[in-house]
Design a protein around this motif. Sequence first.
Motif, PDB file in Angstrom:
ATOM      1  N   CYS A 269       0.130  21.558  27.760  1.00  0.00           N
ATOM      2  CA  CYS A 269       0.662  20.888  26.576  1.00  0.00           C
ATOM      3  C   CYS A 269       0.293  21.705  25.347  1.00  0.00           C
ATOM      4  N   ALA A 270       0.919  21.376  24.222  1.00  0.00           N
ATOM      5  CA  ALA A 270       0.634  22.039  22.952  1.00  0.00           C
ATOM      6  C   ALA A 270       0.054  21.017  21.991  1.00  0.00           C
ATOM      7  N   ALA A 271      -1.087  21.344  21.395  1.00  0.00           N
ATOM      8  CA  ALA A 271      -1.713  20.479  20.404  1.00  0.00           C
ATOM      9  C   ALA A 271      -0.978  20.611  19.071  1.00  0.00           C
ATOM     10  N   PRO A 272      -1.127  19.640  18.177  1.00  0.00           N
ATOM     11  CA  PRO A 272      -0.455  19.720  16.872  1.00  0.00           C
ATOM     12  C   PRO A 272      -0.816  20.964  16.068  1.00  0.00           C
ATOM     13  N   ASP A 273      -2.014  21.529  16.285  1.00  0.00           N
ATOM     14  CA  ASP A 273      -2.400  22.733  15.545  1.00  0.00           C
ATOM     15  C   ASP A 273      -1.878  24.015  16.185  1.00  0.00           C
ATOM     16  N   GLY A 274      -1.087  23.891  17.261  1.00  0.00           N
ATOM     17  CA  GLY A 274      -0.476  25.053  17.886  1.00  0.00           C
ATOM     18  C   GLY A 274      -1.191  25.581  19.104  1.00  0.00           C
ATOM     19  N   ARG A 275      -2.409  25.101  19.388  1.00  0.00           N
ATOM     20  CA  ARG A 275      -3.122  25.565  20.575  1.00  0.00           C
ATOM     21  C   ARG A 275      -2.428  25.098  21.849  1.00  0.00           C
ATOM     22  N   LEU A 276      -2.478  25.939  22.868  1.00  0.00           N
ATOM     23  CA  LEU A 276      -2.066  25.534  24.201  1.00  0.00           C
ATOM     24  C   LEU A 276      -3.281  24.975  24.928  1.00  0.00           C
ATOM     25  N   LEU A 277      -3.096  23.843  25.597  1.00  0.00           N
ATOM     26  CA  LEU A 277      -4.165  23.227  26.378  1.00  0.00           C
ATOM     27  C   LEU A 277      -3.744  23.167  27.836  1.00  0.00           C
ATOM     28  N   LEU A 278      -4.647  23.547  28.707  1.00  0.00           N
ATOM     29  CA  LEU A 278      -4.387  23.559  30.140  1.00  0.00           C
ATOM     30  C   LEU A 278      -5.456  22.711  30.817  1.00  0.00           C
ATOM     31  N   ALA A 279      -5.034  21.758  31.622  1.00  0.00           N
ATOM     32  CA  ALA A 279      -5.954  20.891  32.362  1.00  0.00           C
ATOM     33  C   ALA A 279      -5.704  21.046  33.851  1.00  0.00           C
ATOM     34  N   ALA A 280      -6.763  20.919  34.652  1.00  0.00           N
ATOM     35  CA  ALA A 280      -6.611  21.011  36.101  1.00  0.00           C
ATOM     36  C   ALA A 280      -7.773  20.305  36.783  1.00  0.00           C
ATOM     37  N   GLU A 281      -7.513  19.831  37.997  1.00  0.00           N
ATOM     38  CA  GLU A 281      -8.572  19.284  38.835  1.00  0.00           C
ATOM     39  C   GLU A 281      -9.302  20.428  39.529  1.00  0.00           C
TER      40      GLU A 281
END
Length: 327
Positions: free
Chosen positions: A105-117
Motif C-alpha cells: 500500500c501507499a501511505a499519504p506521505d508517499g511511502r510504500l509499505l509492505l506487510a507479510a506474515e
Amino acid sequence: MPLWLAAAAILSLLIPLALLSAPPAPSADRLVLGEVRLLWGRGEQNTDPDLLHHRERWHCVLREAGPAGSNGGALRVLSSADGRVWQSSALLRLPGEDLRRPSLCAAPDGRLLLAAEAHSTALPGPPPRTFLWSSADGRDWEGPVQPLEAGLLLGPIRWHLNRAYSLAFDAWNKEPLRLYSSPDGLKYTVHAPDLALSGRRTQPVVLFFRRDGLAVAAVSSAQTRLGEARAPYRAWSWRPLEPGAQPLAMAELADGRILAVAIPAGGAQSLALGWLDPSAAEWTPSLSLPWKGAQNGAALVVRDGTLFMAYGSEHEGRSMIYWAEIS
C-alpha cells in the motif's frame, strides 16, 4: 407506382432486417477480458501477488519460493512503467523465516509499505508474526519492524482519511477478530476489540473502503462472511456471502459498483470476476479467468476506466503470476 413510394416500400422491408442483424447493445454489467499475459515466473513457486499503481509506476509484490513443500519463501518486489515490462526492484528475506501473503500500500506521505506474515522454518519455532517494511522508491526498503506481538497476524493494510486499518486475528483462533489502526502505518493499536464474528477464521481476509466511507470486509471461515461498518468502524454487521464464494480482492468502479475476484463456491477449479452487492451480501460471477491451483492470490486496481488484475495460477504447469486487463 411513384418512385418515392417504391423506395419507401423497400426501406420498410430493410429496416426490420437491419434491426434483427444488428449486434446487441453492450450491457453495463458485461465484463470483457482483454489481454492475459505472464507477469512473473522466475521463481520455482510464484504466488500471492499484490498490485499498486503509485506515482506513475506499477508496483507488484509476490511470494517467491523453492519447489512445492519447501520453506523459506521470500518477497519479490517488481516495478513497471507500463505494466508490460517488469523489473525486479528488491528481494526481501528473513533468515529462518518463511514469508507469506505479502500486501502493498501507499501511505499519504508517499511511502510504500509492505506487510507479510513470517512463519518459522524451525520446529519447534516461535509463533507466526507480521513484519512491515517501508520504502520511498520501491528499491531500498527499511525494516522490518514488528507492529504486533507474536501470534497476531495483520491482514492487508488499507488507508482511509489518513489512517491505516487492518483486520487481525491470532494464529490459533482463540481471540476475537479485531480491527487495528495506525497513524503512520507502522505502529498499530486496537481500534475495535471484537468484531463479533464467531467461528474459525482463515486467510484470505479482505478489507476495503468505499468512496462514501463504508468499510466492507470478507472473512473466510466454514462459510465466507461479508461485514459492513460505518465510521468510526467499531460496530460491524455480518452476513453469509451468497452463493458462498471466497473473495480474494475487491475494487470500486467510478459509478460506485463493486467488483470482486473470487473462488466460486464448491471448491470449483475456477477463478472469476463478479459483481458484489454488499447490501444484499451477494456475489454474481460475470467473467472466468484462465486459472488452476489452490489459493494463489489476486489483486485488483481500477485505473482510467480499466480494471487491472494480478493473480497467481498453475494453468501453465507451475505457480506463476499473470496480468489481466478487463473492460
